[in-house]
Design an enzyme around this catalytic site. Structure first.
Site, PDB file in Angstrom:
ATOM      1  N   GLY A 294     -11.865 -25.456 -19.682  1.00 11.21           N
ATOM      2  CA  GLY A 294     -10.821 -24.669 -20.305  1.00 11.21           C
ATOM      3  C   GLY A 294      -9.546 -24.719 -19.480  1.00 11.21           C
ATOM      4  O   GLY A 294      -9.555 -25.039 -18.293  1.00 11.21           O
ATOM      5  N   CYS A 295      -8.430 -24.382 -20.129  1.00 13.30           N
ATOM      6  CA  CYS A 295      -7.135 -24.465 -19.453  1.00 13.30           C
ATOM      7  C   CYS A 295      -7.005 -23.415 -18.347  1.00 13.30           C
ATOM      8  O   CYS A 295      -6.612 -23.744 -17.215  1.00 13.30           O
ATOM      9  CB  CYS A 295      -5.996 -24.342 -20.457  1.00 13.30           C
ATOM     10  SG  CYS A 295      -6.105 -22.897 -21.546  1.00 13.30           S
ATOM     11  N   PHE A 296      -7.339 -22.160 -18.645  1.00 12.66           N
ATOM     12  CA  PHE A 296      -7.263 -21.126 -17.606  1.00 12.66           C
ATOM     13  C   PHE A 296      -8.186 -21.426 -16.425  1.00 12.66           C
ATOM     14  O   PHE A 296      -7.758 -21.329 -15.264  1.00 12.66           O
ATOM     15  CB  PHE A 296      -7.603 -19.754 -18.196  1.00 12.66           C
ATOM     16  CG  PHE A 296      -6.510 -19.127 -19.014  1.00 12.66           C
ATOM     17  CD1 PHE A 296      -5.254 -18.887 -18.467  1.00 12.66           C
ATOM     18  CD2 PHE A 296      -6.738 -18.753 -20.325  1.00 12.66           C
ATOM     19  CE1 PHE A 296      -4.242 -18.290 -19.217  1.00 12.66           C
ATOM     20  CE2 PHE A 296      -5.739 -18.151 -21.083  1.00 12.66           C
ATOM     21  CZ  PHE A 296      -4.492 -17.925 -20.531  1.00 12.66           C
TER      22      PHE A 296
ATOM     23  N   THR B  77      -9.180 -24.222 -15.279  1.00  7.72           N
ATOM     24  CA  THR B  77      -8.684 -25.356 -14.496  1.00  7.72           C
ATOM     25  C   THR B  77      -7.684 -24.892 -13.449  1.00  7.72           C
ATOM     26  O   THR B  77      -7.848 -25.137 -12.248  1.00  7.72           O
ATOM     27  CB  THR B  77      -8.048 -26.407 -15.414  1.00  7.72           C
ATOM     28  OG1 THR B  77      -9.057 -26.988 -16.242  1.00  7.72           O
ATOM     29  CG2 THR B  77      -7.377 -27.510 -14.605  1.00  7.72           C
ATOM     30  N   GLY B  78      -6.626 -24.221 -13.879  1.00  8.61           N
ATOM     31  CA  GLY B  78      -5.609 -23.773 -12.932  1.00  8.61           C
ATOM     32  C   GLY B  78      -6.138 -22.749 -11.955  1.00  8.61           C
ATOM     33  O   GLY B  78      -5.806 -22.779 -10.756  1.00  8.61           O
TER      34      GLY B  78
END
Length: 330
Positions: A142-144, A146-147
């Site tokens: 997921g995007c969240f 990852t960061g």
């Protein structure tokens, strides 16, 4: 390599087509969309005119003939296709949530029965490159997560508590119009949502535990009036006092050979449209709190760019092929 994208008409699908058409070793042969079957891709996504000259199609999954398939579809939809692709040995990168979590956790969080479960490597290359290399099916993170995970990973084993606070652009909600993403409700505003129970939290917890940490993990996202990008502030409360030199060494050691991690002041504009993740940190006086900040483009390192990075790994290409370019600034 012949490439097919299932669910190509969304934002992530559009970025996948942009990347694949410019990649030195790939040819886009199939872009699927149920609602736009027969429509030229460039009519729906005019920024691809002159680059993508095929129409959307809606084939049965058993009729998709490609070397690599990207699934850019919502959760619960991917599992409808994954079994067939996996059984046929087609290299597949799944951008949905369907294979990111253990079955029991997935079914609890998403409230559905998983009908085609199998284990797949979690496609965060900086942490799981060896497992990705050996696999033919990858669960793109997921995007969240990852960061957030990349911000905290070098010091996760020192943590007692990790609190992630993320600001995300509107494209993370997809291309479906809603009250949440309606311009007057977003512009000049900041909206927290799913304060304590976002579906991406279990991914974050799982990755931190895989790093040998027993830290409790907490997460609150906020919607901000930008199109692309996620800025995550990780408040890492440590079990013992730490020094700036010790922490700097940890970040440099973990990321020194990572082509898409840059240790510099995080700014959304510096990563927009790219696969980079920029990270910086500071130590609070007393050495018991590390504040690490990361920025990514949610549609790139948070979705399509990372998916192509995973494709490069499983196909034996250079990991940076088709992805090594700077953001446009200003």
């Amino acid at each position: 390599m012949d490439i097919a994208i299932i669910g190509a008409s969304g934002y992530a699908g559009g970025d996948l087509m942009r990347l694949i058409t410019l990649h030195p070793h790939t040819d886009l042969v199939c872009a699927t969309s149920r609602k736009l079957d027969g429509t030229p891709v460039s009519l729906d996504q005019p920024h691809l005119k002159g680059f993508v000259d095929i129409p959307y199609t809606n084939p049965d999954v058993t009729d998709i003939d490609a070397d690599v398939v990207f699934m850019a579809v919502p959760h619960t939809v991917a599992m409808q296709y994954a079994g067939s692709l996996h059984e046929r040995g087609i290299k597949t990168i799944d951008l949905s949530a369907d294979y990111r979590l253990p079955r029991g956790i997935y079914e609890e969080i998403y409230g559905v029965t998983h009908t085609a479960f199998f284990e797949a490597p979690y496609g965060l290359p900086e942490l799981h490159r060896d497992a990705i290399k050996k696999a033919s099916f990858i669960a793109n993170p997921g995007c969240f997560p990852t960061g957030a995970t990349l911000a905290a990973a070098p010091v996760a084993d020192l943590a007692e508590t990790i609190i992630y606070d993320s600001k995300t652009g509107v494209s993370g909600a997809g291309d479906t119009v809603s009250e949440t993403t309606h311009y007057p409700n977003v512009a000049d505003n900041i909206n927290p949502y799913k304060w304590t129970a976002h579906r991406h939290l279990p991914e974050m917890e799982l990755e931190i535990s895989r790093l040998g940490s027993r830290a409790s993990v907490h997460f609150t996202p906020h919607l901000v009036p930008v199109t692309r990008g996620i800025l995550t502030t990780a408040h890492i409360l440590t079990e013992r006092p730490v020094t700036e030199g010790e922490i700097r060494m940890r970040y440099r050691k973990m990321y020194r050979d990572e082509p898409f991690i840059r240790l510099q002041t995080p700014k959304l504009a510096s990563v927009r449209g790219t696969n980079f993740c920029d990270i910086a940190f500071e130590i609070e006086d007393g050495g018991r709190r590390i504040v690490a900040v990361s920025v990514i483009d949610n549609l790139m390192k948070g979705a399509a760019g990372q998916a192509v990075q995973n494709m490069n790994i499983i196909c034996g290409f250079n990991e940076t092929d088709g992805l090594l370019f700077p953001a446009a600034a200003p």
